[in-house]
Write a protein that holds these residues in place. Structure first.
Motif: not given
Length: 162
Positions: A17, A39, A41
């Motif tokens: 991440s 975010h 990943y």
């Protein structure tokens, strides 16, 4: 269906991440707001059960590959300029910059899930120096970029050799 971004490199790529900003290390699952949680990943192409690599797309030349859900990274026709979009493009820009500095060459591609092996809509070569802004990384569906630190044509490499 889900849009994904894919990156391939001759060198191993980081996974995990990137971009999450939790309130504190003691509270890694608590965020001030949705933007701090936003975010990317990156998952690699290694199956730990079979202990083998697989390819995300037949268009890739390199064995080290990662994929990320691109729900916050728009296609060229869908750019909105939202805070989440800007943050994710900034994360992607930083990730690619580190990868290109490490390996000298990467391939970057986007497609809808299960359409990774369909014909490319566009294939281009660009030098990293020509990518001035994270929005320069916004692609059309099934667009493929080969990004290098140098001009490959100066080395006598043609598209057919790529």
């Amino acid at each position: 269906m889900t849009q994904y971004i894919y990156i391939a490199s001759p060198m191993r790529l980081p996974v995990g991440s990137f971009g999450e900003r939790p309130v504190s290390p003691e509270q890694p699952n608590v965020f001030r707001d949705e933007l701090d949680f936003t975010h990317l990943y990156f998952e690699n192409n290694y199956d730990s059960d079979s202990k083998q690599r697989y390819t995300y797309s037949s268009h890739f030349s390199y064995k080290h590959q990662v994929a990320a859900d691109a729900n916050q990274i728009p296609l060229r026709s869908d750019m909105k300029g939202t805070a989440k979009e800007k943050k994710c493009l900034g994360i992607l820009y930083s990730y690619l910059e580190e990868a290109i500095q490490h390996s000298g060459m990467i391939e970057y591609f986007t497609s809808w899930n299960s359409e990774e092996d369909l014909a490319l809509s566009k294939k281009r070569h660009v030098r990293w120096i020509d990518i001035k802004d994270p929005y320069d990384l916004v692609l059309d569906d099934r667009e493929f970029l080969r990004i290098t630190l140098w001009d490959i044509n100066a080395y006598g490499i043609t598209d057919s050799q790529e």
